[in-house]
Write a protein that holds these residues in place. Structure first.
Motif, short mmCIF file in Angstrom:
data_model
loop_
_atom_site.label_atom_id
_atom_site.label_comp_id
_atom_site.label_asym_id
_atom_site.label_seq_id
_atom_site.Cartn_x
_atom_site.Cartn_y
_atom_site.Cartn_z
N ASP A 245 72.87 -10.41 69.73
CA ASP A 245 73.96 -9.81 70.50
C ASP A 245 73.50 -8.51 71.16
N ILE A 246 74.26 -8.08 72.15
CA ILE A 246 73.98 -6.83 72.86
C ILE A 246 75.21 -5.94 72.74
N ALA A 247 75.03 -4.78 72.12
CA ALA A 247 76.12 -3.83 71.95
C ALA A 247 76.06 -2.79 73.06
N GLY A 248 77.23 -2.38 73.58
CA GLY A 248 77.23 -1.33 74.58
C GLY A 248 78.33 -1.48 75.61
N GLY A 332 70.37 5.65 71.41
CA GLY A 332 68.93 5.86 71.43
C GLY A 332 68.18 4.84 70.59
N ASP A 333 67.16 5.31 69.89
CA ASP A 333 66.34 4.42 69.06
C ASP A 333 67.10 3.91 67.84
N SER A 334 68.25 4.49 67.54
CA SER A 334 69.06 4.02 66.41
C SER A 334 69.99 2.89 66.80
N SER A 335 69.94 2.47 68.05
CA SER A 335 70.80 1.40 68.54
C SER A 335 70.49 0.08 67.84
N PRO A 336 71.52 -0.69 67.49
CA PRO A 336 71.27 -2.03 66.93
C PRO A 336 70.53 -2.93 67.92
#
Length: 380
Positions: A245-248, A332-336
């Motif tokens: 999945d893509i979150a955002g 940022g880099d903490s994104s799922p």
């Protein structure tokens, strides 16, 4: 007489309370003066002098496990040191390090079954990659010499590229070596330990196939659990797998819905506004990424930014005039998204079909047009 029995009893009880030890007898023929160093998890645990080719170590370790041993010859440069891995548990070991055998696993005599399995792995590795290992090691040593550093730039670059080519070839051998080893020793637990140290991302299909052949005992080790967790993510990116999945959110503040993108082939891009390469590639994506008009009709793109700052992202999208779907969650880099899609570098590109099944992971942008054309032609 009573005192005799009392002393004997005390000695017996003391002996029983002594923790079991690892007894190491290191034979390093040709080293008149040297050092044996034992490390675990990059921490030096002990060192022992080598005198006239011999060193004896008696040590009670907190727990059995994998350790690294370094053999130093005080008469030679540090680059000549010999490093190898061992599995130590209570009992005796005789380690025979042959002269001029850097990079070659030593002969180890012990009753430890795990160490015997480890020795067998490195024997298999030497049979399949020993010559290549020696070539790479020799080139790396030469590249560090004054002679190599004094080479003309073009010659030095060519030598570096040659070395890198050998290193790539060597990495390709790693799953092949493990496959051969597991075929010989299907009941071992060492393969999980070796695999956990290797770069699974490069050949996930091959490593997944090897891992399935391991015993449940090997899979349940700490290393086995690590591999299970790693492969569970990597296999999500294998061809045919459901894309993560893509979150955002889109620039208008709406949550992204991948069903909103309808096409036979979709390019999924991961980028960041601070990447100059991302900006350069956006120019290609805007102008001539897909050459055939027929292919263009069946192709769409979506870009997922790994930015943490919303304003920076919005400004970059506007300045580059990105006309296709844009998504960011500002974590940022903490994104799922980074974790689920295993993003190591930006930019990164993936191709999925209309049902969001993975077609190709980590594809080079230059290869997208040909891949899309061939895929659509095959689909008719």
């Amino acid at each position: 007489m009573k005192y005799y029995y009392l002393i004997a009893a005390v000695l017996f009880i003391t002996a029983c309370n002594q923790p079991p030890k690892v007894e190491l007898n290191v034979k390093a023929t040709g080293i008149a003066s040297g050092t044996v160093i034992i490390n675990q998890n990059n921490q030096e645990l002990l060192s022992q002098n080598i005198k006239d080719g011999d060193a004896t170590i008696s040590k009670a370790f907190e727990a059995p496990g994998y350790f690294n041993i370094t053999i130093l010859d005080n008469t030679k440069p540090l680059s000549a040191k010999n490093n190898f891995e061992v599995y130590l548990e209570n009992g005796s070991y005789t380690i025979d390090v042959k002269p001029n055998s850097k990079g070659i696993y030593p002969g180890i005599t012990t009753t430890s079954q795990t160490q015997q399995q480890l020795s067998d792995y490195y024997k298999t590795e030497n049979e399949l990659a020993g010559g290549l290992n020696h070539t790479i090691d020799s080139l790396l040593i030469y590249l560090d010499t004054r002679e190599a550093k004094a080479l003309p730039k073009k010659a030095h670059t060519a030598l570096t590229d040659k070395t890198r080519g050998y290193q790539i070839k060597r990495r390709k051998l790693e799953p092949e070596i493990l496959t051969a080893y597991v075929a010989k020793h299907p009941d071992n637990v060492v393969a999980a330990h070796i695999m956990a140290q290797q770069y699974l991302d490069e050949y996930p299909v091959e490593y997944n196939s090897i891992f399935k052949k391991l015993t449940e005992k090997a899979k349940s080790t700490d290393d086995g659990v690590k591999i299970t967790n790693k492969l569970s993510i990597l296999t999500n990116l294998l061809p045919g797998a459901d894309a993560p999945d893509i979150a955002g959110f889109t620039p208008d503040g709406k949550a992204f819905d991948k069903k909103s993108i309808r096409a036979k082939v979709i390019l999924v891009e991961f980028w960041t506004s601070t990447s100059q390469l991302s900006e350069m590639n956006h120019s290609k994506m805007l102008n001539a990424l897909i050459l055939s008009d027929g292919d263009k009709k069946n192709f769409k793109m979506v870009s997922i930014a790994t930015d943490a700052n919303k304003q920076t992202w919005e400004r970059a999208v506007k300045l580059s005039q990105l006309t296709w779907s844009q998504v960011a969650d500002f974590k940022g880099d903490s994104s799922p998204n980074v974790a689920n899609w295993q993003i190591k570098t930006n930019p990164a590109y993936f191709l999925v079909d209309g049902q969001w099944h993975i077609l190709k992971a980590n594809i080079d942008l230059a290869d997208v047009d040909q891949f899309v054309h061939d895929y659509l032609k095959k689909k008719g």
